[in-house]
Design a protein around this motif. Structure first.
Motif, PDB file in Angstrom:
ATOM      1  N   VAL A   4       0.857  -1.175   0.000  1.00 46.53           N
ATOM      2  CA  VAL A   4       0.000   0.000   0.000  1.00 46.53           C
ATOM      3  C   VAL A   4       0.897   1.229   0.000  1.00 46.53           C
ATOM      4  CG1 VAL A   4      -1.706   1.246   1.409  1.00 46.53           C
ATOM      5  CG2 VAL A   4      -1.804  -1.237   1.242  1.00 46.53           C
ATOM      6  N   THR A   5       0.454   2.301  -0.658  1.00 40.74           N
ATOM      7  CA  THR A   5       1.254   3.522  -0.713  1.00 40.74           C
ATOM      8  C   THR A   5       1.187   4.264   0.627  1.00 40.74           C
ATOM      9  OG1 THR A   5      -0.601   4.774  -1.609  1.00 40.74           O
ATOM     10  CG2 THR A   5       0.906   3.779  -3.195  1.00 40.74           C
ATOM     11  N   LYS A   6       2.337   4.750   1.087  1.00 45.02           N
ATOM     12  CA  LYS A   6       2.392   5.522   2.337  1.00 45.02           C
ATOM     13  C   LYS A   6       2.165   7.012   2.078  1.00 45.02           C
ATOM     14  CE  LYS A   6       6.464   3.901   3.946  1.00 45.02           C
ATOM     15  NZ  LYS A   6       7.564   3.714   4.902  1.00 45.02           N
ATOM     16  N   ALA A   7       2.379   7.437   0.829  1.00 45.49           N
ATOM     17  CA  ALA A   7       2.220   8.846   0.457  1.00 45.49           C
ATOM     18  C   ALA A   7       1.551   8.902  -0.916  1.00 45.49           C
ATOM     19  CB  ALA A   7       3.585   9.531   0.404  1.00 45.49           C
ATOM     20  N   ASN A   8       1.061  10.063  -1.273  1.00 40.04           N
ATOM     21  CA  ASN A   8       0.503  10.235  -2.607  1.00 40.04           C
ATOM     22  C   ASN A   8       1.614  10.057  -3.641  1.00 40.04           C
ATOM     23  OD1 ASN A   8      -2.042  10.855  -1.586  1.00 40.04           O
ATOM     24  ND2 ASN A   8      -1.654  13.049  -1.571  1.00 40.04           N
ATOM     25  N   GLN A  19       8.276   4.193  -0.221  1.00 38.07           N
ATOM     26  CA  GLN A  19       6.944   4.793  -0.293  1.00 38.07           C
ATOM     27  C   GLN A  19       5.841   3.755  -0.074  1.00 38.07           C
ATOM     28  OE1 GLN A  19       7.653   5.961  -4.335  1.00 38.07           O
ATOM     29  NE2 GLN A  19       7.825   8.120  -3.781  1.00 38.07           N
ATOM     30  N   LEU A  20       6.240   2.517   0.200  1.00 38.15           N
ATOM     31  CA  LEU A  20       5.281   1.417   0.289  1.00 38.15           C
ATOM     32  C   LEU A  20       5.398   0.694   1.628  1.00 38.15           C
ATOM     33  CD1 LEU A  20       6.066  -0.087  -3.226  1.00 38.15           C
ATOM     34  CD2 LEU A  20       4.233   1.519  -2.669  1.00 38.15           C
ATOM     35  N   GLU A  42      12.025  -1.908  -8.230  1.00 38.83           N
ATOM     36  CA  GLU A  42      12.940  -0.769  -8.111  1.00 38.83           C
ATOM     37  C   GLU A  42      13.145  -0.004  -9.419  1.00 38.83           C
ATOM     38  OE1 GLU A  42      15.490  -4.508  -8.465  1.00 38.83           O
ATOM     39  OE2 GLU A  42      13.702  -3.925  -7.396  1.00 38.83           O
ATOM     40  N   TYR A  43      12.835  -0.596 -10.542  1.00 41.75           N
ATOM     41  CA  TYR A  43      12.989   0.082 -11.834  1.00 41.75           C
ATOM     42  C   TYR A  43      11.626   0.273 -12.496  1.00 41.75           C
ATOM     43  CZ  TYR A  43      17.861  -1.083 -11.050  1.00 41.75           C
ATOM     44  OH  TYR A  43      19.112  -1.203 -10.508  1.00 41.75           O
ATOM     45  N   SER A  44      10.645   0.702 -11.692  1.00 33.40           N
ATOM     46  CA  SER A  44       9.291   0.923 -12.196  1.00 33.40           C
ATOM     47  C   SER A  44       8.908   2.389 -12.063  1.00 33.40           C
ATOM     48  CB  SER A  44       8.280   0.077 -11.421  1.00 33.40           C
ATOM     49  OG  SER A  44       8.543  -1.293 -11.593  1.00 33.40           O
ATOM     50  N   GLU A  51      -3.450   7.712  -4.569  1.00 32.71           N
ATOM     51  CA  GLU A  51      -3.594   8.319  -3.246  1.00 32.71           C
ATOM     52  C   GLU A  51      -2.920   7.465  -2.177  1.00 32.71           C
ATOM     53  OE1 GLU A  51      -7.632   9.128  -2.180  1.00 32.71           O
ATOM     54  OE2 GLU A  51      -8.115   9.875  -4.190  1.00 32.71           O
ATOM     55  N   ALA A  52      -2.432   8.134  -1.139  1.00 28.64           N
ATOM     56  CA  ALA A  52      -1.846   7.431   0.002  1.00 28.64           C
ATOM     57  C   ALA A  52      -2.867   6.463   0.584  1.00 28.64           C
ATOM     58  CB  ALA A  52      -1.411   8.434   1.067  1.00 28.64           C
TER      59      ALA A  52
END
Length: 125
Positions: A4-8, A19-20, A42-44, A51-52
């Motif tokens: 899940v994303t921690k930030a936008n 960020q995940l 890592e290369y994406s 959204e976070a």
């Protein structure tokens, strides 16, 4: 548990595993479209804004262009186990991780190919 994303996250932004985070969240589709590990991401690059707190799915990412045509790059040449020679080259093509692209040695004018292995980094095929 899925990533899940921690930030936008913005569209066209390179993905950073920091960020995940893994969380247990309700899913809106097959599990195979979600990520359970950041390995290989890592290369994406993010395709669209996320959204976070939203789960990260395969359609949200695309492979990043790690080498751009005309860019100076480093080609790692290993002829003997334990000895690597780094050669400065110029990319003749764009490339993503694992792509084999053409390079030119600007000093000698000779061309060769290399496998994209990182940002502006290549190795011998």
């Amino acid at each position: 548990l899925v990533l899940v994303t921690k930030a936008n996250l913005s569209a066209n932004q390179p993905l950073d595993a920091r960020q995940l985070e893994l969380q247990e969240v309700p899913l809106g589709g097959p599990l195979k479209t979600y990520f359970t590990t950041a390995d290989g991401l890592e290369y994406s690059t993010v395709v669209r804004a996320i959204e976070a707190g939203k789960p990260l799915r395969a359609p949200d990412l695309r492979p990043s262009v790690l080498v751009k045509r005309g860019q100076p790059v480093t080609l790692a040449v290993q002829r003997v186990q334990g000895l690597t020679i780094n050669v400065k080259m110029q990319a003749l093509q764009d490339g993503r991780f694992g792509d084999q692209i053409k390079l030119i040695n600007m000093e000698s004018g000779k061309t060769t190919t290399g496998l994209v292995s990182g940002w502006a980094q290549l190795s011998m095929p």
